[in-house]
Scaffold this motif. Sequence first.
Motif, PDB file in Angstrom:
ATOM      1  N   PRO A 261      -1.630   7.984  -1.795  1.00  0.00           N
ATOM      2  CA  PRO A 261      -3.035   8.344  -1.807  1.00  0.00           C
ATOM      3  C   PRO A 261      -3.991  10.155  -2.595  1.00  0.00           C
ATOM      4  O   PRO A 261      -4.335   9.811  -2.841  1.00  0.00           O
TER       5      PRO A 261
ATOM      6  N   PRO B 272      -7.964   0.863   4.495  1.00  0.00           N
ATOM      7  CA  PRO B 272      -8.494   1.993   4.198  1.00  0.00           C
ATOM      8  C   PRO B 272      -9.001   3.075   4.521  1.00  0.00           C
ATOM      9  O   PRO B 272      -9.402   4.272   4.147  1.00  0.00           O
TER      10      PRO B 272
ATOM     11  N   PHE C 280      -3.361  -1.115   0.035  1.00  0.00           N
ATOM     12  CA  PHE C 280      -3.949  -0.133   1.126  1.00  0.00           C
ATOM     13  C   PHE C 280      -2.631   0.421   2.431  1.00  0.00           C
ATOM     14  O   PHE C 280      -1.954  -0.664   3.122  1.00  0.00           O
TER      15      PHE C 280
ATOM     16  N   TYR D  61      -4.999  10.414  -5.866  1.00  0.00           N
ATOM     17  CA  TYR D  61      -6.886  10.862  -6.142  1.00  0.00           C
ATOM     18  C   TYR D  61      -6.748  12.172  -6.863  1.00  0.00           C
ATOM     19  O   TYR D  61      -7.327  12.681  -7.938  1.00  0.00           O
TER      20      TYR D  61
ATOM     21  N   TRP E  79      -7.675   8.179   2.487  1.00  0.00           N
ATOM     22  CA  TRP E  79      -8.166   6.980   0.945  1.00  0.00           C
ATOM     23  C   TRP E  79      -9.518   7.400   0.681  1.00  0.00           C
ATOM     24  O   TRP E  79     -10.096   6.441  -0.143  1.00  0.00           O
TER      25      TRP E  79
ATOM     26  N   VAL F  98     -10.346   7.875  -2.596  1.00  0.00           N
ATOM     27  CA  VAL F  98      -9.775   7.570  -4.387  1.00  0.00           C
ATOM     28  C   VAL F  98     -10.903   6.083  -3.896  1.00  0.00           C
ATOM     29  O   VAL F  98     -11.272   5.726  -5.227  1.00  0.00           O
TER      30      VAL F  98
ATOM     31  N   GLY G 194       0.884  -1.294  -0.210  1.00  0.00           N
ATOM     32  CA  GLY G 194      -0.069  -0.260  -0.081  1.00  0.00           C
ATOM     33  C   GLY G 194       0.774   1.365   0.283  1.00  0.00           C
ATOM     34  O   GLY G 194       0.506   2.115  -0.952  1.00  0.00           O
TER      35      GLY G 194
END
Length: 345
Positions: free
Chosen positions: A258, A283, A278, A262, A289, A292, A253
């Motif tokens: 993250p 997440p 993650f 995004y 997260w 996302v 992860g």
Amino acid sequence: MSRPRVLYTDPPWLVGDGRPDPALATVERDVLGPDVELVFGPHDGTKYLTTDAQMLERAAGIDVLVVYRTQVTEELLDAAGKGLRVVVRQGVGVDNLNAALLTERGLPAYNVPDYCVDEVSTHTAALALALERQVVPQHRTLVGGTFDIYAGGTPHRTNRRTLGIVGFGRIGRAVARRLGAFYSRVLVYDPYVGRDLAEGYGALAVDTLEELLAQSDLVTLHCPLTPETESLIDAAALRHMKPGAYLVNAARGKLVDPQGLYRALDGGWIAGAGLDVFSPENPHQDPRWHPVLAHPSVVVTSHRAFLSEEAEASSRRRVAELVRAALEGRTHGLVGRVTPPDSGR
């Protein structure tokens, strides 16, 4: 003389009906026999208490420590005491073994580096092809009441596209053979393997990550997590990718930032992402997260790329065999040695 004690800190296979059931440790008892005492980490009915004081209490006086997702720490090793002979990771990754600490203490450690190559390469292909064919938006639209062949967009022929593989170990090579069959070209970036190795798998090695990102239509990650690779795919890296490209991560992860991901999804820098891993593992425990997960161009699974009945059975038996070998002093030459480095004698 007391029996040797082995602590399994957080084995997922032991949990039945929400709580650990020692009766499920059939493979371990079969391999280790009645002369070895099995101890299991504390569990509160929803999760293992990997950092709780109860874990330190159960570690006291153990001969072997078997970890799954539990982080090896000074406190855990101190609790185990001087009788600890070896640490074993029930899995492929080694980032939670704390190799530097184990080396400092002269403790050998092992993992199971090759038990789930079939599963992870298959899962990687599943995520990749789900993205390429827009399977998830098609599913959502159709079960939502609308028949629309264009939901999710119009795909491209994969045999005119380029697959990029970051990290060319066992799994990366399996992905090149399997998923690479769908693509016209396979690129590889791995500074630790020779260029000729990639060509042996029908791929072409490139010199830089940026070069791979810029040329690939789908990028899949298969490198280990190290200080060098943490947040390897951040906003700056994603800027190098094509607007129509996809990212797949079934490795670790922390390889992907993250917030950067995004930004790339929201800004249309890339077309989508398929994620199995993650940091933290769940997440939902990190708000970074959340956007996302909510993005319509993302396909996610709950860190299960490694999972199959056969892989779990193999992992359990091989770990138990490693434990047995360590207790009997037969560790020289065993597959999965992580640290300290083997003397070669």
